[in-house]
Design a protein around this motif. Structure first.
Motif, PDB file in Angstrom:
ATOM      1  N   ILE A   5       0.844  -1.203   0.000  1.00 24.77           N
ATOM      2  CA  ILE A   5       0.000   0.000   0.000  1.00 24.77           C
ATOM      3  C   ILE A   5       0.877   1.251   0.000  1.00 24.77           C
ATOM      4  O   ILE A   5       0.613   2.211  -0.730  1.00 24.77           O
ATOM      5  N   PHE A   6       1.931   1.234   0.798  1.00 24.16           N
ATOM      6  CA  PHE A   6       2.853   2.373   0.845  1.00 24.16           C
ATOM      7  C   PHE A   6       3.499   2.611  -0.517  1.00 24.16           C
ATOM      8  O   PHE A   6       3.593   3.755  -0.981  1.00 24.16           O
ATOM      9  N   LEU A   7       3.943   1.562  -1.188  1.00 27.83           N
ATOM     10  CA  LEU A   7       4.561   1.692  -2.510  1.00 27.83           C
ATOM     11  C   LEU A   7       3.556   2.206  -3.541  1.00 27.83           C
ATOM     12  O   LEU A   7       3.899   3.050  -4.380  1.00 27.83           O
ATOM     13  N   MET A   8       2.337   1.719  -3.485  1.00 27.18           N
ATOM     14  CA  MET A   8       1.302   2.215  -4.397  1.00 27.18           C
ATOM     15  C   MET A   8       1.056   3.696  -4.157  1.00 27.18           C
ATOM     16  O   MET A   8       0.877   4.463  -5.102  1.00 27.18           O
ATOM     17  N   TRP A   9       1.040   4.089  -2.889  1.00 27.66           N
ATOM     18  CA  TRP A   9       0.841   5.501  -2.556  1.00 27.66           C
ATOM     19  C   TRP A   9       1.971   6.349  -3.147  1.00 27.66           C
ATOM     20  O   TRP A   9       1.728   7.375  -3.755  1.00 27.66           O
ATOM     21  N   LEU A  10       3.214   5.886  -2.963  1.00 26.71           N
ATOM     22  CA  LEU A  10       4.350   6.635  -3.489  1.00 26.71           C
ATOM     23  C   LEU A  10       4.361   6.684  -5.012  1.00 26.71           C
ATOM     24  O   LEU A  10       4.743   7.696  -5.599  1.00 26.71           O
ATOM     25  N   LEU A  11       3.973   5.602  -5.653  1.00 27.02           N
ATOM     26  CA  LEU A  11       4.033   5.542  -7.110  1.00 27.02           C
ATOM     27  C   LEU A  11       2.959   6.378  -7.788  1.00 27.02           C
ATOM     28  O   LEU A  11       3.206   6.963  -8.841  1.00 27.02           O
ATOM     29  N   PHE A  12       1.760   6.452  -7.207  1.00 27.66           N
ATOM     30  CA  PHE A  12       0.656   7.059  -7.938  1.00 27.66           C
ATOM     31  C   PHE A  12      -0.007   8.253  -7.257  1.00 27.66           C
ATOM     32  O   PHE A  12      -0.474   9.157  -7.935  1.00 27.66           O
ATOM     33  N   PHE A  13      -0.092   8.286  -5.951  1.00 33.12           N
ATOM     34  CA  PHE A  13      -0.934   9.285  -5.293  1.00 33.12           C
ATOM     35  C   PHE A  13      -0.174  10.421  -4.624  1.00 33.12           C
ATOM     36  O   PHE A  13      -0.746  11.469  -4.367  1.00 33.12           O
ATOM     37  N   ASP A  14       1.069  10.246  -4.330  1.00 31.91           N
ATOM     38  CA  ASP A  14       1.847  11.267  -3.631  1.00 31.91           C
ATOM     39  C   ASP A  14       2.117  12.462  -4.558  1.00 31.91           C
ATOM     40  O   ASP A  14       2.079  12.351  -5.775  1.00 31.91           O
ATOM     41  N   ALA A  15       2.401  13.620  -3.968  1.00 33.72           N
ATOM     42  CA  ALA A  15       2.702  14.816  -4.765  1.00 33.72           C
ATOM     43  C   ALA A  15       3.992  14.635  -5.562  1.00 33.72           C
ATOM     44  O   ALA A  15       4.169  15.265  -6.604  1.00 33.72           O
ATOM     45  N   ASN A  16       4.888  13.804  -5.104  1.00 35.58           N
ATOM     46  CA  ASN A  16       6.145  13.524  -5.806  1.00 35.58           C
ATOM     47  C   ASN A  16       6.133  12.133  -6.432  1.00 35.58           C
ATOM     48  O   ASN A  16       7.151  11.457  -6.495  1.00 35.58           O
ATOM     49  N   SER A  17       4.994  11.716  -6.929  1.00 37.19           N
ATOM     50  CA  SER A  17       4.863  10.380  -7.498  1.00 37.19           C
ATOM     51  C   SER A  17       5.638  10.270  -8.812  1.00 37.19           C
ATOM     52  O   SER A  17       6.091  11.266  -9.376  1.00 37.19           O
ATOM     53  N   LEU A  18       5.776   9.063  -9.274  1.00 43.19           N
ATOM     54  CA  LEU A  18       6.483   8.834 -10.531  1.00 43.19           C
ATOM     55  C   LEU A  18       5.755   9.492 -11.700  1.00 43.19           C
ATOM     56  O   LEU A  18       6.392   9.991 -12.626  1.00 43.19           O
ATOM     57  N   VAL A  19       4.452   9.512 -11.638  1.00 46.38           N
ATOM     58  CA  VAL A  19       3.674  10.145 -12.702  1.00 46.38           C
ATOM     59  C   VAL A  19       3.976  11.638 -12.745  1.00 46.38           C
ATOM     60  O   VAL A  19       4.212  12.208 -13.824  1.00 46.38           O
ATOM     61  N   GLU A  20       3.992  12.285 -11.588  1.00 45.45           N
ATOM     62  CA  GLU A  20       4.300  13.716 -11.525  1.00 45.45           C
ATOM     63  C   GLU A  20       5.736  13.997 -11.946  1.00 45.45           C
ATOM     64  O   GLU A  20       6.009  14.972 -12.637  1.00 45.45           O
ATOM     65  N   ARG A  21       6.650  13.139 -11.537  1.00 43.74           N
ATOM     66  CA  ARG A  21       8.049  13.316 -11.925  1.00 43.74           C
ATOM     67  C   ARG A  21       8.215  13.196 -13.440  1.00 43.74           C
ATOM     68  O   ARG A  21       8.971  13.934 -14.056  1.00 43.74           O
TER      69      ARG A  21
END
Length: 101
Positions: free
Chosen positions: A24-40
């Motif tokens: 769940i933490f990894l999913m949060w970091l990958l997609f939902f966080d302000a510094n997610s991979l998508v945003e990067r």
């Protein structure tokens, strides 16, 4: 390896609360966080676009400076520029403007 053997190995991992928490933490970091991979990824594309724009503007500045120096040094070029860009004329001249359709 047998399919049943793999299922038996992964079954405890799926019920382990630590594994679920980490996933769940990894999913949060990958997609939902302000510094997610998508945003990067979006930001890196924006940086590339801005670098290309910077190069284009730098070239435009160099051309404008070159033209400005040419106009400052050559009176004939200055007169030509004033006539073409600002439709200036001498006192004894008449200008006819022809527009294309």
């Amino acid at each position: 390896m047998d399919v049943n053997n793999i299922k038996n190995t992964l079954k405890p991992l799926g019920t382990n609360k630590y594994v679920i928490s980490v996933l769940i933490f990894l999913m949060w970091l990958l997609f939902f966080d302000a510094n997610s991979l998508v945003e990067r990824y979006k930001l890196s594309r924006e940086v590339v676009r801005m670098e290309v724009e910077k190069e284009r503007l730098t070239e435009q500045i160099v051309q404008t400076e070159r033209k400005m120096n040419e106009l400052k040094s050559d009176r004939d070029q200055l007169e030509k520029f004033a006539r073409e860009e600002y439709l200036m004329k001498r006192n004894d001249e008449v200008i006819f403007i022809i527009k294309d359709k």
